[in-house]
Design an enzyme around this catalytic site. Structure first.
Site, PDB file in Angstrom:
ATOM      1  N   GLY A 155       0.832  -1.196   0.000  1.00 47.20           N
ATOM      2  CA  GLY A 155       0.000   0.000   0.000  1.00 47.20           C
ATOM      3  C   GLY A 155       0.868   1.247   0.000  1.00 47.20           C
ATOM      4  O   GLY A 155       2.078   1.183  -0.260  1.00 47.20           O
ATOM      5  N   LYS A 180       2.674   5.357  19.512  1.00 43.99           N
ATOM      6  CA  LYS A 180       2.039   5.792  18.261  1.00 43.99           C
ATOM      7  C   LYS A 180       0.563   6.154  18.489  1.00 43.99           C
ATOM      8  O   LYS A 180       0.040   7.090  17.879  1.00 43.99           O
ATOM      9  CB  LYS A 180       2.150   4.696  17.201  1.00 43.99           C
ATOM     10  CG  LYS A 180       1.513   5.048  15.838  1.00 43.99           C
ATOM     11  CD  LYS A 180       2.101   6.327  15.237  1.00 43.99           C
ATOM     12  CE  LYS A 180       1.860   6.467  13.750  1.00 43.99           C
ATOM     13  NZ  LYS A 180       0.474   6.361  13.319  1.00 43.99           N
ATOM     14  N   HIS A 222       0.609   9.529  19.945  1.00 50.06           N
ATOM     15  CA  HIS A 222       1.010  10.430  18.852  1.00 50.06           C
ATOM     16  C   HIS A 222      -0.197  10.816  18.001  1.00 50.06           C
ATOM     17  O   HIS A 222      -0.439  11.987  17.705  1.00 50.06           O
ATOM     18  CB  HIS A 222       2.075   9.730  18.013  1.00 50.06           C
ATOM     19  CG  HIS A 222       2.349  10.336  16.670  1.00 50.06           C
ATOM     20  ND1 HIS A 222       1.507  10.172  15.580  1.00 50.06           N
ATOM     21  CD2 HIS A 222       3.380  11.092  16.210  1.00 50.06           C
ATOM     22  CE1 HIS A 222       1.994  10.802  14.540  1.00 50.06           C
ATOM     23  NE2 HIS A 222       3.127  11.365  14.893  1.00 50.06           N
ATOM     24  N   ASN A 223      -0.979   9.821  17.600  1.00 48.67           N
ATOM     25  CA  ASN A 223      -2.141  10.096  16.746  1.00 48.67           C
ATOM     26  C   ASN A 223      -3.234  10.847  17.494  1.00 48.67           C
ATOM     27  O   ASN A 223      -3.949  11.660  16.907  1.00 48.67           O
ATOM     28  CB  ASN A 223      -2.693   8.800  16.163  1.00 48.67           C
ATOM     29  CG  ASN A 223      -1.902   8.324  14.965  1.00 48.67           C
ATOM     30  OD1 ASN A 223      -0.675   8.468  14.939  1.00 48.67           O
ATOM     31  ND2 ASN A 223      -2.566   7.756  13.982  1.00 48.67           N
ATOM     32  N   GLU A 258      -2.300  14.325  17.389  1.00 51.99           N
ATOM     33  CA  GLU A 258      -2.587  14.768  16.020  1.00 51.99           C
ATOM     34  C   GLU A 258      -4.054  15.172  15.877  1.00 51.99           C
ATOM     35  O   GLU A 258      -4.368  16.194  15.255  1.00 51.99           O
ATOM     36  CB  GLU A 258      -2.236  13.638  15.058  1.00 51.99           C
ATOM     37  CG  GLU A 258      -2.535  13.902  13.593  1.00 51.99           C
ATOM     38  CD  GLU A 258      -2.318  12.647  12.770  1.00 51.99           C
ATOM     39  OE1 GLU A 258      -3.262  12.210  12.099  1.00 51.99           O
ATOM     40  OE2 GLU A 258      -1.194  12.098  12.825  1.00 51.99           O
TER      41      GLU A 258
END
Length: 303
Positions: free
Chosen positions: A9, A173, A176-177, A180
């Site tokens: 992908g 992570k 982190h998101n 975000e």
């Protein structure tokens, strides 16, 4: 190094290209046989299936899974287990839940397999500028694979780090998101406020966004992307007001609730995405009807 990549992908392709340019030998496999053709033209070696990928990699194998989190990652790991042997290393670069990563690490250990959970940030730009990598697992295994991480990360600064034991890479992570989500929502609300006074003050919101990218305390790469979008089309007329959520924001909010840690900005940002995903919700119609019922307030009705 010899690296097997499963998943061609956008992210898997970017990782593959960056490794090839750094001199690594990459074997690529995707369930869609056409997905890896361009990567083969760029120097990757194509595997026909998981077994073929294992055959094309010299032991101890390094196999990086860049697949959707959940069933795709789980089933692929289960397929690989009987095809590999003691000493082989698996990397999960998907947005898996950290508890799944911890479980998989424990599941693979009796076979003598190593497992690293790697949070990957950088999006489609990572191919060119490098990926930010948050790596969890056995530190000794991290050291073995470090040349791969070093070549995937930005060259000018340390864009990768060993962050802790198994599960920690995907936990970091997730947070982190979640951050975000909050940042994006704050920018969006601020730009919306500017837009409301666009005509009154003759504001060029694209110019303002671009101005804020230089020297401002709110400057960021996200803001640079916002400025680029708004300079091209300040109304973003071709986009629908529907914002998807990948799941990590939900997990982070649930984690905050379970730990009793207030996370109002992240929670509000997630709620805003939920609101955008609903059209003509019953809750809003009920509120309108209830105000009219108890107070005689006017309510707009469908014809």
């Amino acid at each position: 190094m010899n690296v097997g990549i499963i998943g061609a992908g956008k992210m898997g392709s970017g990782i593959t290209r960056r490794l090839i340019r750094s001199g690594h030998r990459v074997v690529i496999y995707d369930i869609d046989p056409n997905a890896s053709e361009l990567l083969v033209q760029q120097g990757a070696l194509k595997a026909l299936d998981a077994q073929n990928l294992a055959e094309l990699l010299p032991p101890p194998r390094l196999i990086w899974l860049m697949l959707p989190a959940g069933n795709s990652t789980e089933s692929t790991l289960q397929t690989l287990i009987p095809l590999c042997r003691k000493g082989d290393i698996f990397i999960d670069g998907s947005n898996s839940h950290y508890e799944d990563s911890l479980r998989r690490s424990l599941m693979l250990k009796p076979n003598g397999y190593a497992f690293l959970d790697v949070g990957v940030s950088g999006g489609t730009w990572g191919d060119e500028f490098g990926f930010c990598l948050m790596i969890g697992g056995d530190k000794h295994i991290f050291r073995k694979v470090e040349p791969v991480f070093r070549d995937l990360a930005p060259k000018a600064e340390p864009g990768y780090a060993y962050v802790g034991n198994s599960g920690s890479g995907h936990f970091v992570k997730m947070i982190h998101n979640a951050i975000e989500y909050g940042l994006m929502q704050s920018y969006a609300e601020g730009i919306d406020l500017l837009d409301a006074k666009r005509d009154e003050f003759d504001i060029d919101i694209g110019q303002i966004a671009r101005l804020w990218t230089s020297g401002s305390v709110i400057r960021s790469w996200l803001l640079e992307l916002i400025a680029s979008l708004l300079v091209k089309d300040s109304k973003l007329a071709s986009f629908k007001p529907l914002v998807a959520d990948s799941g990590l924001g939900r997990w982070a909010v649930l984690e905050a609730v379970n730990m009793g840690i207030p996370a109002p900005s992240i929670t509000s940002a997630l709620d805003a995405r939920f609101s955008s995903q609903r059209s003509n919700p019953l809750s809003a119609r009920l509120l309108s009807a209830l105000r009219q019922e108890f107070g005689g307030h006017p309510a707009e009705r469908n014809d």
